[in-house]
Write an enzyme that holds these catalytic residues in place. Structure first.
Site, short mmCIF file in Angstrom:
data_model
loop_
_atom_site.label_atom_id
_atom_site.label_comp_id
_atom_site.label_asym_id
_atom_site.label_seq_id
_atom_site.Cartn_x
_atom_site.Cartn_y
_atom_site.Cartn_z
CE1 TYR A 291 -4.35 -2.28 4.66
CE2 TYR A 291 -3.63 -0.03 4.25
CZ TYR A 291 -4.04 -1.26 3.77
OH TYR A 291 -4.14 -1.48 2.42
CE LYS B 191 -1.72 -4.11 2.99
NZ LYS B 191 -1.85 -5.32 2.16
CB SER C 134 -0.87 0.02 1.26
OG SER C 134 -1.42 1.30 1.47
P1 NAP Z 1 -11.45 -6.14 -0.11
O1 NAP Z 1 -12.34 -5.74 -1.20
O2 NAP Z 1 -11.83 -5.83 1.29
O3 NAP Z 1 -11.13 -7.72 -0.23
C1 NAP Z 1 -10.28 -8.32 0.70
C2 NAP Z 1 -10.01 -9.77 0.31
O4 NAP Z 1 -9.17 -10.34 1.33
C3 NAP Z 1 -11.28 -10.60 0.22
O5 NAP Z 1 -11.18 -11.49 -0.85
C4 NAP Z 1 -11.29 -11.35 1.55
O6 NAP Z 1 -11.88 -12.64 1.44
C5 NAP Z 1 -9.80 -11.53 1.83
N1 NAP Z 1 -9.59 -11.68 3.26
C6 NAP Z 1 -9.72 -10.75 4.24
N2 NAP Z 1 -9.50 -11.30 5.44
C7 NAP Z 1 -9.23 -12.62 5.23
C8 NAP Z 1 -8.95 -13.72 6.08
N3 NAP Z 1 -8.88 -13.61 7.42
N4 NAP Z 1 -8.74 -14.92 5.51
C9 NAP Z 1 -8.81 -15.06 4.18
N5 NAP Z 1 -9.09 -14.07 3.31
C10 NAP Z 1 -9.30 -12.87 3.84
O7 NAP Z 1 -9.99 -5.51 -0.29
P2 NAP Z 1 -9.25 -4.87 -1.57
O8 NAP Z 1 -9.49 -3.43 -1.55
O9 NAP Z 1 -9.54 -5.66 -2.79
O10 NAP Z 1 -7.74 -5.09 -1.11
C11 NAP Z 1 -6.89 -6.11 -1.65
C12 NAP Z 1 -5.46 -5.81 -1.22
O11 NAP Z 1 -5.09 -4.51 -1.71
C13 NAP Z 1 -5.28 -5.77 0.30
O12 NAP Z 1 -4.04 -6.35 0.65
C14 NAP Z 1 -5.29 -4.28 0.61
O13 NAP Z 1 -4.59 -3.97 1.78
C15 NAP Z 1 -4.60 -3.73 -0.63
N6 NAP Z 1 -4.90 -2.31 -0.86
C16 NAP Z 1 -6.17 -1.87 -1.08
C17 NAP Z 1 -6.41 -0.50 -1.28
C18 NAP Z 1 -7.79 0.05 -1.52
O14 NAP Z 1 -7.94 1.29 -1.52
N7 NAP Z 1 -8.80 -0.75 -1.75
C19 NAP Z 1 -5.34 0.39 -1.24
C20 NAP Z 1 -4.04 -0.08 -1.03
C21 NAP Z 1 -3.84 -1.45 -0.85
P3 NAP Z 1 -13.39 -12.98 1.98
O15 NAP Z 1 -14.23 -11.82 1.65
O16 NAP Z 1 -13.76 -14.20 1.20
O17 NAP Z 1 -13.23 -13.21 3.43
#
Ligand code: NAP
Length: 251
Positions: free
Chosen positions: A158, A162, A144
């Site tokens: 968080y 990261k 991130s």
């Molecule tokens: P999201 O929509 O909240 O999806 C999170 C994913 O992680 C889901 O598939 C969820 O699976 C899985 N997950 C969460 N907790 C888990 C657990 N205990 N065991 C197994 N699976 C788990 O998140 P996203 O925005 O796509 O983020 C994906 C990655 O990008 C993350 O690492 C996040 O930190 C990073 N990121 C996101 C942003 C942003 O603005 N969105 C920015 C920077 C970095 P289930 O729903 O099936 O539990």
């Protein structure tokens, strides 16, 4: 389009957001994908229907538990006998302030570090042991922007998780290049997913002014970057972090 035909890619957190789009785009690029689902498992049937069980293999497990990342990686390997690319995407960002009771504060820190860092380290370990026997492979860790810039007071845990993912990835790149391992971090700023939707909705006007591109990135920007890195087209880029933040934080 980059072709990933013949490659087996393991993606964690494939049920929604960045992971779901990345899984689809990897499949469209020709890869065979082991898609990990956490608690929900949503989206499995649609992908299986479109691409078939020979191209897409679902696995399920809770990455907040010790040993799950290793078990899941081994399950991924068992499908076709190998994994060529590991994409650690699953992550959580539960808001937490310093005035929360200490037991609650400790619990949220521990869970965040477990899902975002310890499970990532565990699956990297499993991948490195596997790659050691198969002449190498690729690791892509989704970090991130907050790893570099820091984050808001309710997201310090968080950002810390990261930041550690970035240094873990750099260490892997340096330590295992001689064994054919390539390791990359991807550092998104705001991306339009469920994780970010509450913040994006609440701060829409402010973000329109603050983000040079006027809006958060679509998950496709991250997915296309993963496809490029999974191709292994530029091996000497190993150890690098690719920023996807619309110039909101230029390092
Ligand atoms: P999201 O929509 O909240 O999806 C999170 C994913 O992680 C889901 O598939 C969820 O699976 C899985 N997950 C969460 N907790 C888990 C657990 N205990 N065991 C197994 N699976 C788990 O998140 P996203 O925005 O796509 O983020 C994906 C990655 O990008 C993350 O690492 C996040 O930190 C990073 N990121 C996101 C942003 C942003 O603005 N969105 C920015 C920077 C970095 P289930 O729903 O099936 O539990």
């Amino acid at each position: 389009m980059t072709t990933l035909a013949g490659k087996v890619v393991f993606v964690t957190g494939a049920s929604r957001g960045i992971g779901a789009v990345t899984t689809r785009i990897l499949l469209e690029a020709g890869a065979s994908v082991v898609a990990h689902f956490g608690r929900t498992g949503q989206g499995t049937e649609m992908l299986l229907e479109t691409f078939g069980p020979d191209r897409m293999h679902p696995v399920h497990g809770d990455l907040a538990r010790v040993g799950e990342a290793t078990r899941l990686f081994q399950e991924a390997v068992a499908w076709k006998g190998r994994v060529d690319v590991l994409v650690n995407n699953a992550g959580i960002a539960p808001p937490l302030n310093i005035d929360a009771p200490l037991d609650k504060w400790s619990e949220v820190w521990a869970e965040t570090l477990h899902v975002n860092l310890l499970s990532v380290a565990e699956s990297c370990r499993a991948a490195l042991l596997h790659y050691g026997e198969h002449g190498g492979g690729i690791i892509i860790n989704i970090a991130s922007r907050s790893a570099f810039r820091g984050d808001n007071p309710d997201a310090m845990h968080y950002a810390a998780s990261k930041g550690a993912v970035i240094t873990l990835t750099k260490s892997i790149a340096r330590g295992f290049a001689g064994q054919g391992v390539l390791a990359y971090s991807v550092a998104p700023g705001w991306v339009k997913t469920e994780m970010a939707e509450a913040y994006l909705a609440e701060h829409a006007e402010e973000l329109r002014r603050e983000l040079p591109m006027g809006q958060a990135a679509p998950p496709e920007d991250v997915a296309n970057t993963v496809v490029f890195l999974a191709s292994g087209m530029v091996p000497h880029m190993t150890g690098a972090t690719l920023d996807i933040n619309g110039a909101s934080y230029v390092r």
